[in-house]
Design an enzyme around this catalytic site. Structure first.
Site, PDB file in Angstrom:
ATOM      1  NE  ARG A 125      38.945  30.847   0.922  1.00 15.29           N
ATOM      2  CZ  ARG A 125      39.878  30.028   1.695  1.00 15.29           C
ATOM      3  NH1 ARG A 125      39.212  30.349   3.340  1.00 15.29           N
ATOM      4  NH2 ARG A 125      40.757  29.261   1.667  1.00 15.29           N
ATOM      5  CD  GLN A 130      42.068  30.968  -6.313  1.00 18.10           C
ATOM      6  OE1 GLN A 130      43.325  31.507  -7.362  1.00 18.10           O
ATOM      7  NE2 GLN A 130      42.109  29.631  -5.422  1.00 18.10           N
ATOM      8  CG  ASP A 133      40.832  35.582  -0.158  1.00 17.64           C
ATOM      9  OD1 ASP A 133      40.532  36.487   0.716  1.00 17.64           O
ATOM     10  OD2 ASP A 133      40.767  34.776  -0.044  1.00 17.64           O
ATOM     11  CB  SER A 136      44.047  35.984   0.910  1.00 18.33           C
ATOM     12  OG  SER A 136      43.465  34.699   0.937  1.00 18.33           O
ATOM     13  CE1 TYR A 233      38.297  31.594   5.633  1.00 21.50           C
ATOM     14  CE2 TYR A 233      36.445  30.317   4.920  1.00 21.50           C
ATOM     15  CZ  TYR A 233      37.538  31.521   4.867  1.00 21.50           C
ATOM     16  OH  TYR A 233      37.818  32.785   4.104  1.00 21.50           O
TER      17      TYR A 233
END
Length: 382
Positions: A125, A130, A133, A136, A233
């Site tokens: 993360r 990003q 990912d 996500s 998380y």
């Protein structure tokens, strides 16, 4: 350089690890892309469309994978579903969602082929990762779809409606777990006119819930201060927290028309959030959507792949929810893969140049040189 994209073999998997757009980008990086015939049908990508984008269509998985440098898949190869592990060799790089933490035995079998395998679900993360990912991108769609699935089972409308015959009150929707899926569920339910409340062990999510027009249900602000890992998380909370949560939720849930649960703990069984007693207290005709059903479920009454009715409440346990929006899910997954592959390629020589010390590489590398190498699978990491 060659990339192969075989058809997914699992019966509930309609997604494909490439799209017309991703094929063009992979071609620009210097890759020839070969796709197994019919691989894109479940996602509404015809062989002709993929070919027009620049791919070569192969008659079967074996001929697609043969001689490839990289194999892209949505989910890891499953021998029982028809995947042939012998097609993977020491000269092959496999990039997919491998469910590695929950299936060490499968990772050992995969490692035995000599393949170099990256598990995209283990992506660190960090800001740089990003755009890669998959959790996500796919969770976003799952949160959206959960609201629609609930609407299809609920015997009433979401928005308040004023008619000549009278006014219909808006539906009450409660989201449990405010990660990517939960946030999208909140946004979707609000757009559809519902009154939305949400809860999460992480206090930082309160502002996010309220920014989307929802109301945050707090359990114990003091205990929730230390409820988040460095990676963002949710941590596994102590028994006394869940006891207090049970009391707060039990009272709130009695008045809800729809409950959507999304709580997951990486590498562990999903926590139970909605007990059988809570289900029995809900209004007749209410709906629960358990997005954690594949990890054991947030409700013990959920059944994987089924919609069941208990005490007048419909409990939806659809498996692999992103696959139920296969076209968009494939588009996003394929973009994630392109973004992961791009830094692996030397732009001048158009050849693979992997930095094995890179944080993203080390975070996702599961199998190499015939061994399982990820610290969380070898007992060297947490």
């Amino acid at each position: 350089m060659k990339i192969a994209v075989p058809k997914e073999r699992l019966s509930d998997e309609l997604r494909v690890a490439a799209s017309p757009d991703s094929i063009k980008k992979l071609n620009a990086l210097g890759f020839d892309v070969t796709i197994e015939a019919g691989a894109g049908e479940g996602a509404s990508f015809s062989d002709d469309a993929l070919k027009e984008a620049g791919a070569t269509i192969s008659s079967d998985a074996s001929s697609a994978i043969q001689g490839s440098d990289i194999v892209l898949k949505i989910r890891g190869p499953v021998a029982d579903a028809g995947d042939d592990l012998s097609q993977y060799t020491s000269s092959t790089i496999l990039i997919a969602s491998l469910s590695a933490l929950g299936n060490i035995e499968a990772m050992e079998k995969l490692a035995a082929t000599g393949v170099t395998a990256f598990a995209m679900e283990l992506l660190p993360r960090i800001t740089r990762a990003q755009s890669m990912d998959i959790l996500s991108s796919q969770s976003n769609l799952a949160g959206y779809k959960a609201v629609l699935d609930a609407a299809s089972e609920l015997g009433r409308a979401y928005p308040m409606m004023m008619t000549a015959a009278g006014t219909i009150r808006p539906a009450k929707v409660f989201i449990m777990g405010v990660g990517v899926a939960g946030l999208q569920a909140i946004a979707t339910a609000k757009r559809m006119g519902a009154v939305v409340t949400a809860t999460d062990v992480r206090p930082a999510t309160k502002e996010q819930v309220e920014s989307l027009g929802g109301k945050f249900l707090e359990v114990d602000p003091e205990m929730e201060k230390d409820a988040q890992t460095e990676g963002g998380y949710a941590k596994e909370m102590p028994p006394e927290y869940f006891e207090k949560q049970k009391q707060v939720v039990a009272e709130h849930i009695k008045k809800q028309d729809v409950v959507i649960t999304t709580a997951l703990i990486p590498g562990r069984s999903a926590p139970v959030l909605v007990t059988a007693e809570m289900v029995a207290s809900m209004p007749d005709g209410a709906v629960i959507v358990d997005l954690a059903v594949e990890a054991g479920g947030n409700c013990p009454l959920s059944e994987l792949g089924k919609i069941v009715k208990k005490d007048g409440v419909s409990i939806i346990g659809h498996a692999n929810v992103p696959s139920r929006i296969a076209e968009d899910a494939s588009q996003l997954f394929a973009k994630n893969l392109v973004n992961f592959i791009t830094p692996l390629v030397d732009p001048e020589t158009k050849s693979l140049n992997i930095d094995w010390e890179d944080e993203i590489i080390q975070g996702t590398l599961v199998c190499k040189d015939g061994k399982v190498v990820h610290p969380r699978l070898t007992g060297e990491g947490s």
